[in-house]
Write an enzyme that holds these catalytic residues in place. Structure first.
Site, PDB file in Angstrom:
ATOM      1  N   HIS A 104     -12.678  -3.323  10.109  1.00  0.00           N
ATOM      2  CA  HIS A 104     -11.564  -3.768   9.258  1.00  0.00           C
ATOM      3  C   HIS A 104     -11.524  -5.298   9.260  1.00  0.00           C
ATOM      4  O   HIS A 104     -11.848  -5.929  10.250  1.00  0.00           O
ATOM      5  CB  HIS A 104     -10.268  -3.207   9.838  1.00  0.00           C
ATOM      6  CG  HIS A 104      -9.039  -3.615   9.107  1.00  0.00           C
ATOM      7  ND1 HIS A 104      -8.130  -4.515   9.621  1.00  0.00           N
ATOM      8  CD2 HIS A 104      -8.556  -3.246   7.909  1.00  0.00           C
ATOM      9  CE1 HIS A 104      -7.131  -4.667   8.764  1.00  0.00           C
ATOM     10  NE2 HIS A 104      -7.367  -3.910   7.714  1.00  0.00           N
ATOM     11  N   LYS A 133      -6.600   2.392  -3.220  1.00  0.00           N
ATOM     12  CA  LYS A 133      -5.519   3.046  -2.470  1.00  0.00           C
ATOM     13  C   LYS A 133      -5.205   4.416  -3.067  1.00  0.00           C
ATOM     14  O   LYS A 133      -5.303   4.607  -4.279  1.00  0.00           O
ATOM     15  CB  LYS A 133      -4.260   2.171  -2.514  1.00  0.00           C
ATOM     16  CG  LYS A 133      -4.441   0.799  -1.893  1.00  0.00           C
ATOM     17  CD  LYS A 133      -4.680   0.880  -0.408  1.00  0.00           C
ATOM     18  CE  LYS A 133      -5.025  -0.472   0.193  1.00  0.00           C
ATOM     19  NZ  LYS A 133      -5.479  -0.365   1.592  1.00  0.00           N
ATOM     20  N   ASN A 177       0.867  -1.180   0.000  1.00  0.00           N
ATOM     21  CA  ASN A 177       0.000   0.000   0.000  1.00  0.00           C
ATOM     22  C   ASN A 177       0.901   1.226   0.000  1.00  0.00           C
ATOM     23  O   ASN A 177       2.086   1.137  -0.324  1.00  0.00           O
ATOM     24  CB  ASN A 177      -0.988  -0.034   1.184  1.00  0.00           C
ATOM     25  CG  ASN A 177      -0.290  -0.080   2.528  1.00  0.00           C
ATOM     26  OD1 ASN A 177       0.750   0.516   2.720  1.00  0.00           O
ATOM     27  ND2 ASN A 177      -0.870  -0.795   3.472  1.00  0.00           N
ATOM     28  N   LYS A 229     -13.145   0.260  -2.818  1.00  0.00           N
ATOM     29  CA  LYS A 229     -12.189   1.167  -2.181  1.00  0.00           C
ATOM     30  C   LYS A 229     -10.847   0.985  -2.855  1.00  0.00           C
ATOM     31  O   LYS A 229     -10.396  -0.154  -3.024  1.00  0.00           O
ATOM     32  CB  LYS A 229     -12.087   0.814  -0.691  1.00  0.00           C
ATOM     33  CG  LYS A 229     -11.144   1.667   0.098  1.00  0.00           C
ATOM     34  CD  LYS A 229     -11.275   1.360   1.573  1.00  0.00           C
ATOM     35  CE  LYS A 229     -10.446   0.152   1.982  1.00  0.00           C
ATOM     36  NZ  LYS A 229     -10.664  -0.234   3.383  1.00  0.00           N
ATOM     37  N   LYS A 248      -0.939  -4.003  32.847  1.00  0.00           N
ATOM     38  CA  LYS A 248      -0.898  -2.572  33.133  1.00  0.00           C
ATOM     39  C   LYS A 248      -1.788  -1.803  32.149  1.00  0.00           C
ATOM     40  O   LYS A 248      -1.813  -2.133  30.960  1.00  0.00           O
ATOM     41  CB  LYS A 248       0.562  -2.116  32.982  1.00  0.00           C
ATOM     42  CG  LYS A 248       0.853  -0.732  33.464  1.00  0.00           C
ATOM     43  CD  LYS A 248       2.359  -0.455  33.309  1.00  0.00           C
ATOM     44  CE  LYS A 248       2.671   0.935  33.845  1.00  0.00           C
ATOM     45  NZ  LYS A 248       4.103   1.253  33.703  1.00  0.00           N
ATOM     46  N   GLU A 271     -16.105  -5.489   4.809  1.00  0.00           N
ATOM     47  CA  GLU A 271     -15.219  -5.357   3.659  1.00  0.00           C
ATOM     48  C   GLU A 271     -14.826  -6.738   3.138  1.00  0.00           C
ATOM     49  O   GLU A 271     -15.022  -7.744   3.807  1.00  0.00           O
ATOM     50  CB  GLU A 271     -13.981  -4.521   3.990  1.00  0.00           C
ATOM     51  CG  GLU A 271     -12.977  -5.168   4.896  1.00  0.00           C
ATOM     52  CD  GLU A 271     -11.714  -4.312   5.073  1.00  0.00           C
ATOM     53  OE1 GLU A 271     -11.385  -3.507   4.194  1.00  0.00           O
ATOM     54  OE2 GLU A 271     -11.045  -4.483   6.100  1.00  0.00           O
ATOM     55  N   TYR A 323     -11.657  -8.747   0.584  1.00  0.00           N
ATOM     56  CA  TYR A 323     -10.424  -8.676  -0.198  1.00  0.00           C
ATOM     57  C   TYR A 323     -10.249  -9.980  -0.949  1.00  0.00           C
ATOM     58  O   TYR A 323      -9.341 -10.735  -0.639  1.00  0.00           O
ATOM     59  CB  TYR A 323      -9.222  -8.436   0.728  1.00  0.00           C
ATOM     60  CG  TYR A 323      -9.129  -7.033   1.240  1.00  0.00           C
ATOM     61  CD1 TYR A 323      -8.651  -6.025   0.411  1.00  0.00           C
ATOM     62  CD2 TYR A 323      -9.531  -6.711   2.522  1.00  0.00           C
ATOM     63  CE1 TYR A 323      -8.572  -4.731   0.862  1.00  0.00           C
ATOM     64  CE2 TYR A 323      -9.454  -5.405   2.980  1.00  0.00           C
ATOM     65  CZ  TYR A 323      -8.971  -4.425   2.147  1.00  0.00           C
ATOM     66  OH  TYR A 323      -8.884  -3.141   2.592  1.00  0.00           O
ATOM     67  N   ASP A 373      -8.319   4.991   0.264  1.00  0.00           N
ATOM     68  CA  ASP A 373      -7.633   4.615   1.501  1.00  0.00           C
ATOM     69  C   ASP A 373      -6.173   5.057   1.416  1.00  0.00           C
ATOM     70  O   ASP A 373      -5.437   4.595   0.545  1.00  0.00           O
ATOM     71  CB  ASP A 373      -7.715   3.090   1.670  1.00  0.00           C
ATOM     72  CG  ASP A 373      -7.098   2.607   2.975  1.00  0.00           C
ATOM     73  OD1 ASP A 373      -6.628   3.451   3.768  1.00  0.00           O
ATOM     74  OD2 ASP A 373      -7.099   1.385   3.197  1.00  0.00           O
ATOM     75  N   GLU A 414      -8.945   1.531  12.082  1.00  0.00           N
ATOM     76  CA  GLU A 414      -8.450   0.150  12.020  1.00  0.00           C
ATOM     77  C   GLU A 414      -7.142  -0.014  12.772  1.00  0.00           C
ATOM     78  O   GLU A 414      -6.756  -1.130  13.100  1.00  0.00           O
ATOM     79  CB  GLU A 414      -8.289  -0.305  10.564  1.00  0.00           C
ATOM     80  CG  GLU A 414      -7.127   0.366   9.844  1.00  0.00           C
ATOM     81  CD  GLU A 414      -6.958  -0.126   8.416  1.00  0.00           C
ATOM     82  OE1 GLU A 414      -7.757   0.264   7.560  1.00  0.00           O
ATOM     83  OE2 GLU A 414      -6.031  -0.920   8.164  1.00  0.00           O
ATOM     84  N   GLU A 424     -10.234   7.253   3.655  1.00  0.00           N
ATOM     85  CA  GLU A 424      -9.802   6.430   4.794  1.00  0.00           C
ATOM     86  C   GLU A 424      -8.380   6.770   5.234  1.00  0.00           C
ATOM     87  O   GLU A 424      -7.480   6.906   4.409  1.00  0.00           O
ATOM     88  CB  GLU A 424      -9.885   4.960   4.376  1.00  0.00           C
ATOM     89  CG  GLU A 424      -9.534   3.965   5.475  1.00  0.00           C
ATOM     90  CD  GLU A 424      -9.994   2.560   5.089  1.00  0.00           C
ATOM     91  OE1 GLU A 424     -11.085   2.428   4.506  1.00  0.00           O
ATOM     92  OE2 GLU A 424      -9.260   1.604   5.357  1.00  0.00           O
TER      93      GLU A 424
HETATM   94 MG    MG Z   1      -7.525   0.650   5.528  1.00  0.00          MG
END
Ligand code: MG
Length: 387
Positions: free
Chosen positions: A321, A183, A19, A181, A100, A340, A342, A212, A264, A238
């Site tokens: 995500h 990139k 990406n 979507k 913690k 979504e 892929y 994105d 995400e 995004e």
């Molecule tokens: Mg993303």
């Protein structure tokens, strides 16, 4: 009943994608099996999960702390009131002992993955698909029988120009998707704007194209992209900023009127609270993209969603995500905005049941008990090795 064992392994993603920020050549994911002594169809019930995509395998934390804590706990302390099924909220609390506050990702992915595997086992024991069990516990038994499903793509690749991008979009729409979507941020602004314009011309509707940036921009570039993309009024923009830079995100939101998507890369309820309090985001349009298995799991997500609703955010603004079956059930069970996908991107970890079919932008919820990894042959073959 009790948890007999919890086993994990790390699997390489073997993806050559990149990406705007990084490539996936070293990416791994943790696969977890939670094995119980409950017998169904002659075999012990086992729940499975993996740690979604984009965060590396985290078996070391699981082996050193979280698995031993669960296995050492009195078995009845991890069960529901009736003592007949696992109670993932109690299992989460057990894993969080002696942890913690703050610094979430060191453990949130490991804990969330084990937690989701516990839900898979619990749903199988209850004889319900996971979305029905989630709805029973958190959504007054209301779940969606099908969910809107958009497709992520438009990655950068050597030699990939606008004609290849358009061919990719055509292919995805032929497969049944109606929103895509792509990139941005991996080229110059004029080059990316030309990609967006070409995609829009093909799709014909700005509400069906999102972009994105993968949190790769500094302040100057984030603001420049916001200005350049604003006129197109896309479905959403995004991750225009670093996920924790709430002040810069608020600056972007002030000049970018169309929806913004982010979240995400935030891993706790407190992070999401900070995001919607200080990030300049707007409950009437913006999109929150929590990755549930990476953020302590389903029970904690129920708290995140309740926190958002108290502040005027609808469950419909959440598009989690992770294009996988875990996320599909979570969208259906909590009644979220959509899911979504892929297809073919993250190897065996991408996608849904092997026979799942997106129809006119919608995906049906599976009806077998649990998450249904058994209907994903390649992935289930790896998961079964843990038994
Ligand atoms: Mg993303």
């Amino acid at each position: 009943m009790r948890i007999v064992d919890i086993r994990e392994t790390s699997i390489a993603l073997k993806s050559d994608l990149r990406n705007a920020v990084f490539d996936f050549s070293e990416m791994t994911t943790s696969v977890v099996a939670v094995i119980t002594d409950v017998i169904r169809d002659g075999k012990p019930v086992a729940g499975f999960a993996f740690n979604s995509t984009g965060r590396y395998a985290c078996g070391a934390q699981m082996r050193a702390r979280f698995i031993p804590r669960i296995l050492k706990a009195p078995p009845e302390s991890l069960l529901d009131v009736a003592g007949s099924n696992l109670d993932p909220e109690k299992i989460l609390a057990c894993m969080m002992q002696r942890e913690k506050p703050g610094g979430h990702t060191e453990r949130s992915v490991a804990i969330g993955t084990i937690e989701v595997a516990c839900w898979d086992a619990a749903a199988k024991i209850a004889g319900l698909p996971l979305h029905a069990l989630i709805a029973k516990k958190y959504n007054k038994n209301k779940y969606l029988s099908k969910v809107p499903c958009y497709v992520g793509g438009g990655w950068y690749a050597p030699g990939k120009g606008i004609p290849e991008l358009l061919a990719e979009i055509r292919e995805k729409f032929d497969q049944g998707y109606r929103t895509m979507k792509i990139k941005v941020g991996g080229m110059s602004i004029p080059e990316d704007v030309a990609r967006v314009e070409a995609a829009l011309k093909l799709i014909g509707d700005s509400a069906r194209l999102a972009v994105d940036a993968n949190a790769g921009f500094d302040r100057e570039r984030a603001l420049a992209y916001a200005k350049a993309l604003a006129p197109y009024r896309l479905r959403w923009f995004e991750e225009p900023t670093d996920p924790l830079d709430y002040a810069l995100l608020a600056e972007v939101a002030a000049i970018y009127e169309a929806p913004i998507g982010t979240g995400e890369n935030l891993f706790s309820t407190q992070d999401v609270k900070n995001l919607i309090t200080f990030g300049g985001l707007r409950a009437d349009r913006d999109i929150i993209q929590t990755d549930v298995p990476q953020s302590y799991g389903i029970a904690q997500f129920g708290k995140t969603l309740a926190m958002m609703q108290e502040r005027g955010w609808s469950p419909q603004s959440v598009f989690p995500h992770g294009g996988n079956q875990m996320t599909l059930h979570i969208v259906g069970g909590f009644g979220l905005g959509g899911c979504e996908a892929y297809p073919g991107v993250f190897g065996m970890f991408a996608g849904f049941a092997d026979d799942a079919q997106v129809e006119d932008g919608w995906l049906k919820l599976p009806d077998r008990p649990g998450i249904g990894f058994e209907a994903q042959n390649a992935l289930y073959a790896e998961m079964r090795k843990l038994l």
